[in-house]
Design an enzyme around this catalytic site. Structure first.
Site, short mmCIF file in Angstrom:
data_model
loop_
_atom_site.label_atom_id
_atom_site.label_comp_id
_atom_site.label_asym_id
_atom_site.label_seq_id
_atom_site.Cartn_x
_atom_site.Cartn_y
_atom_site.Cartn_z
N SER A 180 0.81 -1.22 0.00
CA SER A 180 0.00 0.00 0.00
C SER A 180 0.84 1.27 0.00
CB SER A 180 -0.93 0.02 1.22
OG SER A 180 -1.87 -1.01 1.11
N HIS A 243 -0.49 5.70 8.52
CA HIS A 243 -0.51 4.44 7.77
C HIS A 243 -0.11 4.72 6.32
CE1 HIS A 243 -2.09 0.32 7.02
NE2 HIS A 243 -1.84 0.19 8.30
N SER A 245 -1.35 4.40 3.22
CA SER A 245 -2.13 5.10 2.20
C SER A 245 -2.20 6.61 2.44
CB SER A 245 -3.54 4.50 2.10
OG SER A 245 -3.49 3.10 1.99
N ASP A 407 -8.72 -3.94 3.45
CA ASP A 407 -7.49 -4.72 3.35
C ASP A 407 -7.32 -5.65 4.54
OD1 ASP A 407 -4.93 -5.10 1.93
OD2 ASP A 407 -4.05 -4.28 3.76
N HIS A 411 -6.97 -9.57 4.55
CA HIS A 411 -5.78 -10.23 5.11
C HIS A 411 -6.17 -11.29 6.13
CE1 HIS A 411 -2.26 -8.32 3.42
NE2 HIS A 411 -2.79 -7.12 3.56
N ASP A 448 -5.86 0.31 -4.14
CA ASP A 448 -4.41 0.33 -4.34
C ASP A 448 -3.89 -0.97 -4.94
OD1 ASP A 448 -5.08 -0.91 -1.96
OD2 ASP A 448 -3.55 0.08 -0.75
ZN LIG Z 1 -2.61 -5.26 2.67
#
Ligand SMILES: [Zn+2]
Ligand SMILES: [Zn+2]
Length: 1079
Positions: A180, A243, A245, A407, A411, A448
């Site tokens: 990302s 983070h 992004s 995400d 995950h 992304d």
């Molecule tokens: Zn990820």
């Protein structure tokens, strides 16, 4: 200290299948600092690829199964009865008019777009769904509909209704599959860089502080460009403000994990030190453009506070430098306010506030489903307040809003959370639409990178998207979930490696969905992601583009930015610190064995590429008044977007390049859209109902052709009743005096080409014998007309000017031997080929390559070519002397239909892409894509772009994934150099959800494939043992060029496609371009 973290991480890895709360329970006796480190390491581990154990059982006779697919003749790869049962179509969808109306609606929407669009985007809002693969979008759409009590497939997320859609290539300079951080640099700064790097070029090596602090290597973001133009700016995220992004909007670092000074010590490998690297939180508060943000909302308060201070959530800060960055921010902005809970945020009177910072958790925010609704604002609420803040600026604004936990849900292999987070982002998009003026606000929604989530098998329409696939079970008869991941935590195998029954497990709200390769967590995938745009200049956001083009397009629309300029200055130096062995290992996976092509390390390379891609789009005539005299439709059967991405990479690698940068012929087309492929009774469709959609403009039942969804399976009288027939665009072209034809690498009577002429409840009724075989005793040749007979004796088939493909056996009686040495298949004794010759005395038949190439089209009335008894051979396996290529067939077909001054409709199918994906042999599937790309090039070479519309699309997807984090240029057909399971066994980059080979030992552990994968006939691995591979339910791409091609964008029903083609060429009974200008 660090070895303790390592131990705790290892201990927790075993518990990762449990929700986060259980993890916290395990860690309850540890300090917050320690807990955070462990959790942070776990999250990091998520992206890594150090794996432990494999799964799935092992069975025999698989290669034999593969061979069966490629034997000549008519081996069906699906059981028609299994496909057709237990499925129902919604009542209103059984009427063709339903689909005509829907298509006309979708066309009207596109026509309403101003052409040309001269509007400037005063405001730009970018929404980013982290890890929101197109399969995630499709699944979220279905779930949204199901939560309303509907079947689901027909639903649309807010942003799916946007008028324009494009595709974004996500690879980074050294990564085939990205993270990302490098992607944030691409979509916010317009430059591709190395994995885990932010706001710097790929020229800087990992953990090289002096490099990342050197302004020469820093790239500026569209947030900075907006500020330079006097606009307001801000960031909103459900993760932390530091983070990856959101950091793309303001930070410059080689390592996204340097969120605080403490993190630099932890993750710096002894090479980076806070003395010489500025941590991300400090950059946000003290440096431009971060310190100028008008609003910042998200989680991650601990990164801003020293260890001596406890935050409102009861946790100590984690900064080692003793600095309270929030106090610093307040001092810099006396008119600013800090919110740390929902009430405070909602109570903010933005008109009286200069700046606003909201930090709603110590770390990342909670999943919406698990968050305390009283204390935590939703993404929509944060978006609302952020828009209020930035809207005060008369010059407009740039706002970045991230749905960051999509995400995480992926995950954790928990789509129930990932899809809910998509819904939350969709609501936030709606909030933005409600609060802004569409005449001056450009809204772009994208992702992304993808995740290897698949929607597999053939679940019936309305099947619970989070449930077991009611129509899918493995060879042991054990049902499988519709949603599966390539890589993840739970394999659900017994001690012999056999899949267990999940009927009860899957009801658990914390259920972890199954995966093939066991790792600590799920991984990213390398297929393209979607771009959805509305507002000023949104028509530019279509076609396949580099992810790094996106901010340039936004800047173009907003008249900001001044090209490749970036200047920031920080202190230099080097340092060292301790490191944790675990983290080092993780970072190794990100960093080792990767290189960036030299020219791509310069920002200018990406700027140039973006400007080139923009020029292509801007060159398009707006408005386009050109009529499509000719229409050529190319259909890649089973050509999922993952198949396209993999084929593109392989094409580049075959030229000796890394590959990711390459483009197939049709990927260069100016317009792209996305097509929803579900059929009236099928969440995941087959090639027959989809052919009816994209050729007749009507969705119908699975395996049905050219009839509406009201006819029951095997109901002959229903399918023979003209009232139930739907006509194809080939018929519409004929009615307008145009030529028509079909070309395929399968058989002329196969599902896809049959969509152009046949009417039947079963695609498998190719000959009269087939009706007896597959008719289940209910259908009989006396009452059902087989497909071959329909082609030769009925309109529109009998009028086709050219028909090229395989399947001669379907046209010949049993007593006649074909030129390939096989007897015909027909039981009725009829020789359909001599019948055709009698009907067309000026026609000729070719059955080998030499005959076809020697055809003088100008002297021939009609041409039929049948180059095999059954399916044509795959290009790689075919006798090159005897079998024409798809390109050669396309050339002859265009020669035949071009003789008509009124123009033509031609259908060309790359049909064996599907066969090879079913066989889990991407080495063959990708080659078939290359062959179709060549045929497309031939069509481009032979036609006038001013009068020929070319549309390339696919009927349905396959659950092929491009998984893990292979470095840039990694052999796309090889083992992932950066990916291994928890046993340390490397896995292939390409995997299927369902297929023939699991490659497990007797205990269900994945075996080493280093040697096997080199074999040209290698069958790629899959999770669920089935014979053969299955289709999947995610959207497919549409690529268009030529007159009216700008209409082929946005997310559309597959059934809209022929109506758009008819509109462009002024044929059929629907809306027509010519009507529009004649009235
Ligand atoms: Zn990820
Ligand atoms: Zn198929």
């Amino acid at each position: 200290m660090n070895q303790y973290i390592g131990k705790a991480v290892s201990r927790c890895l075993g518990f990762l299948k449990y929700p986060k709360t259980s993890l916290l329970r395990i860690l309850r006796n540890y300090s917050k600092d320690f807990k955070d480190k462990v959790l942070s390491a776990l999250v990091t581990a998520a992206w890594a690829a150090a794996f432990e154990l494999p799964e799935i059982h092992k069975q025999e006779h698989l290669v034999g199964g593969v061979q069966r697919i490629f034997t000549r003749g008519s081996e069906n790869i699906m059981d028609p009865n299994a496909l057709a049962k237990n499925k129902t179509s919604p009542l209103q969808e059984q009427d063709a008019q339903f689909w005509y109306d829907l298509a006309h609606e979708e066309i009207a929407k596109r026509l309403k777009q101003p052409q040309p669009d001269q509007r400037k985007a005063k405001n730009v809002i970018m929404f980013l769904g982290d890890g929101m693969s197109l399969s995630t979008v499709t699944a979220a759409r279905i779930l949204q509909g199901q939560l309303k009590g509907n079947t689901g497939e027909e639903d649309a997320l807010t942003f799916e209704k946007f008028p324009y859609a494009g595709l974004s290539k996500t690879y980074c300079t050294n990564a085939q599959v990205p993270d990302s951080a490098c992607t944030a640099t691409a979509y916010l700064c317009g430059v591709k860089t190395s994995i885990v790097a932010l706001g710097i070029t790929a020229a800087v090596n990992f953990n090289n502080c002096s490099g990342s602090e050197d302004p020469a290597h820093q790239v500026s973001s569209i947030a900075a460009w907006a500020q330079a133009a006097g606009k307001a700016s801000g960031i909103v995220t459900t993760t932390a403000l530091t983070h990856a992004s959101p950091s793309g909007a303001y930070a410059h670092t080689t390592n996204r994990f340097f969120e605080s000074d403490t993190d630099i010590l932890t993750y710096g490998e002894g090479k980076s030190h806070p003395d010489s690297c500025t941590d991300i939180a400090t950059q946000l508060i003290t440096q431009a453009p971060g310190k100028n943000f008008d609003v910042m909302l998200g989680g991650g308060m601990s990164k801003f506070l020293p260890k001596s201070i406890q935050d409102p959530f009861g946790n100590a800060g984690i900064r080692s430098d003793g600095i309270n960055l929030l106090a610093k921010w307040q001092a810099l902005h006396p008119d600013g306010a800090l919110a740390y809970n929902r009430d405070q945020l909602l109570g903010v009177d933005t008109s009286r506030l200069g700046k606003l910072i909201g930090l709603f958790n110590s770390g990342i925010m909670d999943f919406h489903k698990q968050a305390d609704a009283v204390l935590k604002p939703t993404l929509a609420e944060m978006t609302q307040k952020a828009i209020e803040m930035v809207s005060k600026n008369d010059e407009g604004y740039f706002l970045f809003v991230e749905g960051g936990l999509i995400d995480y849900g992926n995950h954790f292999n928990q789509p129930q959370f990932a899809l809910d987070e998509v819904h939350e982002m969709s609501k936030a998009v709606q909030t933005a639409l409600d609060m802004t003026n569409p005449e001056e606000t450009l809204i772009v929604v994208t992702a992304d990178h993808a995740h290897p989530l698949s929607i597999s098998g053939y679940p019936g329409r309305g099947s619970d998207i989070l449930g077991l696939n009611p129509n899918g079970d493995d060879l042991n008869g054990v049902k499988y979930a519709t949603l599966n991941y390539a890589v993840g935590m739970e394999q659900y195998l017994d001690e012999h490696g056999q899949r267990i029954d999940l009927t009860e497990h899957i009801k658990n709200p914390d259920f972890t969905y199954p995966s093939y390769i066991k790792c600590e967590q799920g991984v990213h995938a390398g297929d393209d992601v979607g771009i959805f745009a509305t507002g000023p200049q949104s028509h530019l956001f279509t076609g396949v583009m580099q992810q790094s083009t996106i901010p340039h397009l936004m800047a173009y629309a907003a008249c900001i930015g001044n090209g490749p300029k970036l200047l920031h200055k920080f202190p230099l130096g080097t340092g060292r610190s301790d490191m944790s062995s675990i983290i080092e290992e993780i970072i190794n996976i990100f960093v080792k064995n990767r290189t960036s092509p030299l020219q791509e390390r310069d920002a200018q390379f990406w700027y140039n590429l973006s400007h080139e891609e923009m020029a292509t789009r801007l060159k398009q005539p707006q408005p386009d008044q050109r009529k499509a005299k000719n229409v050529i439709m190319f259909l890649g059967d089973g050509m999922s977007l993952t198949t396209i991405a993999a084929a593109r990479i392989l094409q580049g690698q075959l030229k000796g390049n890394p590959g990711e940068e390459d483009a197939l012929t049709f990927e260069k087309f100016p317009y792209t859209g996305l097509s929803k492929t579900y059929c009236t009774n099928a969440q995941v469709p087959d090639s027959a109902c989809t052919a009816t959609a994209y050729l007749c403009g009507v969705k119908t039942n699975i395996i049905a052709l050219g009839i509406n969804g009201g006819v029951e399976y095997n109901n002959c009288s229903g399918s023979e009743d003209p009232a139930n027939h739907v006509s194809s665009i080939a018929a519409w072209a004929q009615a307008a005096g145009k030529s028509s034809g079909i070309v395929t690498t399968t058989t002329l009577t196969h599902a896809s080409p049959s969509g152009a002429y046949a009417h039947t409840t079963s695609r498998f009724f190719e000959s009269d014998t087939d009706i007896l075989t597959y008719g289940a005793g209910k259908s009989h040749p006396d009452s059902c007309t087989d497909i071959a007979t329909q082609l030769i004796t009925q309109a529109p088939g009998k009028h086709f000017d050219v028909m090229l493909g395989g399947g001669m056996g379907k046209f010949l009686p049993k007593h006649i031997q074909d030129p390939f040495g096989k007897a015909g298949e027909r039981s009725d004794g009829v020789n359909l080929l001599s019948k055709w010759q009698a009907l067309h005395p000026d026609g000729a038949l070719a059955y080998n390559r030499a005959q076809l190439l020697s055809v003088n089209a100008s002297r021939l009335g009609k041409l039929i070519g049948l180059f095999d008894s059954g399916l044509m051979d795959l290009h790689k396996q075919a006798d090159a002397a005897l079998t024409p290529t798809l390109e050669e067939m396309t050339q002859k077909a265009i020669e035949m239909v071009s003789k008509n001054d009124k123009g033509y409709f031609l259908f060309v199918e790359g049909g064996n892409i599907d066969s090879a994906n079913h066989a889990n042999m991407p080495q063959l599937a990708l080659d078939e894509v290359h062959e179709m790309a060549k045929a497309v090039q031939k069509a481009l070479d032979m036609t006038n772009p001013e009068e020929t519309l070319i549309v390339v699309t696919s009927d349905h997807a396959h659950p092929l994934s491009i998984s893990g984090y292979p470095g840039r240029g990694s052999d796309i057909l090889g083992l992932n150099p950066n990916g291994a399971d928890l046993n340390g066994v490397k896995y292939a980059t390409l995997n299927y959800a369902v297929g023939m080979e699991q490659y497990l030992d007797a205990q269900g552990q994945r075996i080493d494939l280093t040697e096997q994968i080199k074999r040209p006939d290698f069958v790629f691995p899959s999770y669920i043992k089935g014979y053969p591979g299955v289709h999947s339910g995610d959207d497919v791409g549409i690529f268009a060029t030529g007159p009216q091609s700008h209409l082929f964008t946005g997310v559309m029903q597959q059934s809209t496609i022929p109506h758009l083609m008819a509109y462009a060429s002024c044929i059929g009974n629907g809306p027509k371009l010519c009507d529009r200008f004649n009235k």
